[in-house]
Design an enzyme around this catalytic site. Structure first.
Site, PDB file in Angstrom:
ATOM      1  N   GLY A  54     -53.385 -16.212 -86.693  1.00  0.00           N
ATOM      2  CA  GLY A  54     -52.445 -16.206 -85.606  1.00  0.00           C
ATOM      3  C   GLY A  54     -52.823 -15.033 -84.787  1.00  0.00           C
ATOM      4  O   GLY A  54     -53.352 -13.989 -85.050  1.00  0.00           O
ATOM      5  N   PRO A  76     -51.595 -11.291 -83.245  1.00  0.00           N
ATOM      6  CA  PRO A  76     -51.061  -9.982 -83.381  1.00  0.00           C
ATOM      7  C   PRO A  76     -49.464 -10.158 -83.191  1.00  0.00           C
ATOM      8  O   PRO A  76     -49.016 -10.760 -82.351  1.00  0.00           O
ATOM      9  CB  PRO A  76     -51.875  -8.864 -82.826  1.00  0.00           C
ATOM     10  CG  PRO A  76     -52.816  -9.578 -82.057  1.00  0.00           C
ATOM     11  CD  PRO A  76     -52.728 -11.026 -81.849  1.00  0.00           C
ATOM     12  N   GLY A  77     -48.994  -9.782 -84.512  1.00  0.00           N
ATOM     13  CA  GLY A  77     -47.300  -9.805 -84.472  1.00  0.00           C
ATOM     14  C   GLY A  77     -46.581 -10.827 -84.523  1.00  0.00           C
ATOM     15  O   GLY A  77     -45.551 -10.617 -84.457  1.00  0.00           O
ATOM     16  N   THR A  78     -47.160 -12.082 -85.119  1.00  0.00           N
ATOM     17  CA  THR A  78     -46.700 -13.276 -85.506  1.00  0.00           C
ATOM     18  C   THR A  78     -45.929 -13.031 -86.939  1.00  0.00           C
ATOM     19  O   THR A  78     -45.481 -13.984 -87.035  1.00  0.00           O
ATOM     20  CB  THR A  78     -47.504 -14.402 -85.289  1.00  0.00           C
ATOM     21  OG1 THR A  78     -48.683 -14.139 -85.859  1.00  0.00           O
ATOM     22  CG2 THR A  78     -47.719 -14.697 -83.675  1.00  0.00           C
ATOM     23  N   LYS A 126     -48.079 -12.436 -90.070  1.00  0.00           N
ATOM     24  CA  LYS A 126     -48.783 -12.580 -91.106  1.00  0.00           C
ATOM     25  C   LYS A 126     -48.619 -11.858 -92.366  1.00  0.00           C
ATOM     26  O   LYS A 126     -48.448 -12.283 -93.358  1.00  0.00           O
ATOM     27  CB  LYS A 126     -50.181 -12.736 -90.819  1.00  0.00           C
ATOM     28  CG  LYS A 126     -50.570 -13.805 -89.593  1.00  0.00           C
ATOM     29  CD  LYS A 126     -51.861 -13.612 -89.042  1.00  0.00           C
ATOM     30  CE  LYS A 126     -52.346 -12.460 -88.591  1.00  0.00           C
ATOM     31  NZ  LYS A 126     -51.684 -12.081 -87.147  1.00  0.00           N
ATOM     32  N   HIS A 160     -40.711  -9.991 -50.213  1.00  0.00           N
ATOM     33  CA  HIS A 160     -41.717 -10.477 -51.118  1.00  0.00           C
ATOM     34  C   HIS A 160     -41.063 -11.332 -52.488  1.00  0.00           C
ATOM     35  O   HIS A 160     -41.487 -12.332 -52.365  1.00  0.00           O
ATOM     36  CB  HIS A 160     -42.545  -9.353 -51.608  1.00  0.00           C
ATOM     37  CG  HIS A 160     -43.831  -9.584 -52.560  1.00  0.00           C
ATOM     38  ND1 HIS A 160     -45.024  -9.595 -51.914  1.00  0.00           N
ATOM     39  CD2 HIS A 160     -43.818  -9.957 -53.962  1.00  0.00           C
ATOM     40  CE1 HIS A 160     -45.781  -9.872 -53.122  1.00  0.00           C
ATOM     41  NE2 HIS A 160     -45.029 -10.391 -54.004  1.00  0.00           N
ATOM     42  N   GLU A 161     -40.149 -10.653 -52.868  1.00  0.00           N
ATOM     43  CA  GLU A 161     -39.560 -11.441 -54.233  1.00  0.00           C
ATOM     44  C   GLU A 161     -38.810 -12.407 -53.633  1.00  0.00           C
ATOM     45  O   GLU A 161     -38.877 -13.479 -54.483  1.00  0.00           O
ATOM     46  CB  GLU A 161     -38.801 -10.284 -54.861  1.00  0.00           C
ATOM     47  CG  GLU A 161     -39.516  -8.969 -55.525  1.00  0.00           C
ATOM     48  CD  GLU A 161     -40.788  -9.382 -56.407  1.00  0.00           C
ATOM     49  OE1 GLU A 161     -40.617 -10.408 -57.022  1.00  0.00           O
ATOM     50  OE2 GLU A 161     -41.580  -8.604 -56.345  1.00  0.00           O
ATOM     51  N   HIS A 173     -41.261 -15.314 -53.275  1.00  0.00           N
ATOM     52  CA  HIS A 173     -41.606 -16.182 -54.681  1.00  0.00           C
ATOM     53  C   HIS A 173     -40.403 -16.983 -55.011  1.00  0.00           C
ATOM     54  O   HIS A 173     -40.655 -18.180 -55.481  1.00  0.00           O
ATOM     55  CB  HIS A 173     -41.643 -14.847 -55.720  1.00  0.00           C
ATOM     56  CG  HIS A 173     -42.813 -14.135 -55.673  1.00  0.00           C
ATOM     57  ND1 HIS A 173     -44.183 -14.622 -55.417  1.00  0.00           N
ATOM     58  CD2 HIS A 173     -43.311 -12.922 -55.664  1.00  0.00           C
ATOM     59  CE1 HIS A 173     -45.113 -13.905 -55.664  1.00  0.00           C
ATOM     60  NE2 HIS A 173     -44.483 -12.640 -55.752  1.00  0.00           N
ATOM     61  N   ASP A 208     -50.121 -11.073 -58.231  1.00  0.00           N
ATOM     62  CA  ASP A 208     -50.077 -12.597 -57.600  1.00  0.00           C
ATOM     63  C   ASP A 208     -51.240 -12.934 -57.519  1.00  0.00           C
ATOM     64  O   ASP A 208     -51.661 -14.297 -58.025  1.00  0.00           O
ATOM     65  CB  ASP A 208     -49.134 -12.693 -56.580  1.00  0.00           C
ATOM     66  CG  ASP A 208     -47.792 -11.971 -56.814  1.00  0.00           C
ATOM     67  OD1 ASP A 208     -47.082 -11.813 -57.960  1.00  0.00           O
ATOM     68  OD2 ASP A 208     -47.187 -11.719 -55.880  1.00  0.00           O
TER      69      ASP A 208
END
Length: 606
Positions: A203, A205-207, A209, A424-425, A428, A501
């Site tokens: 899996g 990284p960081g999940t 294991k 701009h925001e 979106h 973007d």
């Protein structure tokens, strides 16, 4: 530029240094140590010692007289006088005439200084050089070469258990079955079932294991050996294989037990047979293959391994009979993220009204380690604000910190730049809101972040989606281009603020054509391959140069089409665009509820 390392010096070099030190010691230092101290007296004291017949050896030179007492334990010197009868009186007192009285010393002292002391120096230097060489070779003495340094975990009441691991129910089920088999093997053998010899946890990284492996150690009442794959790699060829043998020998002696090898891809890479391969790693892998499926077998020894590069492992290692079961440890879904947040929130004082479901929705795509970091950042924010309780706002802000960085309080935008970022925001958000099948807007801000973003629009899905339609992907591309479209419509010019973007829109459009088969001309043809899917997913085109040109043309056409759609949406809703941009310019941050209220009623005051 390749680093040039200084070559290691041969052993004779160090022995030469030792011999040179001993030679200089005998020439310069030893004579000074062997020479006794000389006491200077007046001539009258010399005459008194003659009268008392307390004279041993005498040396008469042109300028002084050197003599010893009767026992020759002390050396004296005095000035030379005109005394014609001196020789007769010395003979009468029993003195003997000699040369170099200062070089005479005790035989024992001479032996110690000339033989024993150099020998001690030689042995000390040898021990020091031996120690330095052992440190260069890993800090091990000669008797520990090839010995396994695996850590052994025992059951602990304060250790990690399955109840401490959330969001990975399928992986926990597979591992819980292994623990149950170790506790009750008869239940399985009566049916004729046998447990897998090896379980491979794969899996991103960081999940979790490694945490799952530690949970197995916390649940099982059997010895648990833990070792990293890189610890098998040694300077000398054959040492890694010896470590594997020693590890499995210890495991067999304590069977039933569990052996956990973290980052197994360090020794389990595919053997390609190329010239200049790593002989040490391949010998270590061969020994591991033999131990896992040799003639003797490993009854009672179950092997766990973790990796985030399963495609690089040797096929002989992943075949049935060695690693019989692959346990995926994927990124958690919405329910899993909520459970993980609750597990980590046990360690902090969270307010009773905290909605972990909303936080889990906002943290879509994060791993268990990132969720733990979000909880910790929320607690730190509460401490900075002099509060003992972590609130909902702390958790929401911590998500933005983990995903976009801290707010740049010292970054000051000019009024013109601030207005451009606001449009701009809103571009979106407005394009996303005016399209169907788009994720709702959660938050819009124009406060710069340390990640480099001058602002961002956060969209949050109501629930996780496993499948995306062509229309939904095109809507995403149109939303990505909405910021640039707003700049073009309002200001008549473009800025550098749309760089990220453009990257995301281009990547998504290319994936639609090369991987998802969403183009009528190419159809269901894979034109791109993905490697290292758990480490970012590197892609490479698998087509001719002419096809690559056609792919580029299709990508450009797709992005242009959605960009034009975004411009059309914003032109049709220009009043809303101006109203929302002005409101965001004044407030700097607005929530999704505020955005939708203005959008639906068309009135800022309400």
């Amino acid at each position: 530029m390749k680093e040039v390392k200084s070559p290691k010096k041969p052993l004779i070099y160090y022995y030469g240094i030792v011999l040179l030190v001993l030679l200089l010691f005998n020439i310069l230092v030893a004579p000074l140590l062997l020479q006794q101290q000389v006491i200077e007296v007046d001539y009258g004291a010399f005459m008194n010692m003659i009268d008392e017949e307390n004279i041993g050896q005498v040396e008469v030179s042109d300028t002084q007289i050197t003599f010893t007492d009767k026992e020759e334990t002390t050396i004296y010197k005095t000035g030379l006088m005109d005394d014609p009868s001196l020789t007769e009186r010395l003979y009468a007192a029993g003195a003997t005439f000699s040369k170099d009285i200062t070089e005479t010393t005790s035989p024992i002292i001479s032996f110690l200084l000339s033989f024993v002391l150099p020998l001690v120096i030689f042995i000390g230097l040898g021990q020091y050089m031996s120690k330095k060489m052992m440190q260069q070779m890993g800090g091990k003495n000669s008797m520990s070469f090839g010995k396994s340094n695996a850590k052994i975990y025992v059951q602990s009441t304060d250790g990690i258990h399955f109840s401490d691991v959330a969001g990975e129910e399928e992986a926990k089920e597979s591992l819980a079955e292994i623990v149950d088999y170790l506790h009750n093997p008869k239940k399985y053998t009566e049916v004729g079932a046998s447990m897998p010899k090896g379980l491979l946890l794969v899996g991103p990284p960081g999940t979790g294991k490694t945490m799952l492996a530690k949970a197995v150690a916390g649940e099982a009442n059997v010895p648990f050996f833990s070792m990293s794959g890189s610890e098998f790699v040694e300077m000398f060829v054959g040492m890694g294989a010896s470590k594997v043998r020693d590890l499995f020998q210890q495991a067999k002696e304590k069977a039933p037990c569990i052996v956990f090898i973290d980052e197994i891809d360090a020794i389990g890479k595919r053997r390609d047979g190329q010239f200049g391969g790593n002989d040490e790693r391949e010998q270590t892998l061969n020994q591991l293959l033999t131990e896992m499926d040799g003639f003797e077998g490993n009854n009672g020894v179950i092997i766990l391994a973790a990796t985030n590069r399963p495609e690089s492992l040797d096929p002989a290692l992943t075949r049935p009979g060695r690693f019989d079961r692959r346990v995926p440890v994927e990124l958690p879904d919405l329910k899993g993220r909520e459970e993980i947040l609750k597990v980590h929130a046990r360690k902090v004082k969270a307010a009773p009204d905290v909605d972990f479901h909303t936080i889990a929705r906002m943290a879509a795509g994060t791993s268990g380690a990132e969720l733990a970091n979000i909880v910790n950042e929320a607690a730190l924010r509460a401490v900075r604000n002099n509060r003992a309780i972590v609130t909902q706002a702390d958790f929401e802000e911590s998500i933005e910190v983990v995903l976009a960085g801290y707010q740049k309080k010292n970054a000051i935008l000019s009024d013109e730049e601030k207005k451009v970022v606001a449009y701009h925001e809103i571009g979106h958000a407005l394009v996303a809101a005016m399209q169907t099948s788009s994720a709702p807007v959660q938050k819009i801000t124009i406060i710069p972040r340390t990640s480099g973003a001058l602002g961002y629009t956060m969209q949050v899905e109501q629930q996780d989606k496993c499948l995306l339609t062509k229309e939904e992907l095109e809507n995403k591309i149109a939303s990505f281009t909405g910021g640039r479209a707003a700049e073009e419509i309002v200001f008549g010019q473009i800025t550098t603020g749309a760089s990220n973007d453009i990257e995301q829109a281009t990547r998504l459009a290319r994936a639609m054509i090369t991987r998802y088969g969403m183009n009528d001309e190419f159809g269901m043809v894979a034109l791109e391959t993905v490697t290292n899917q758990y480490l970012g997913g590197d892609v490479s085109l698998a087509c001719s140069a002419d096809t690559q040109k056609e792919i580029d043309r299709k990508v450009i056409a797709t992005v242009k089409e959605q960009h034009e759609k975004a411009r059309r949406i914003l032109r049709e809703n220009r009043e809303l665009l101006d109203m929302l941009a002005q409101y965001l310019y004044e407030k700097e941050t607005i929530t999704g509820e505020e955005f939708m209220r203005i959008l639906q009623k068309g009135d800022v005051q309400q």
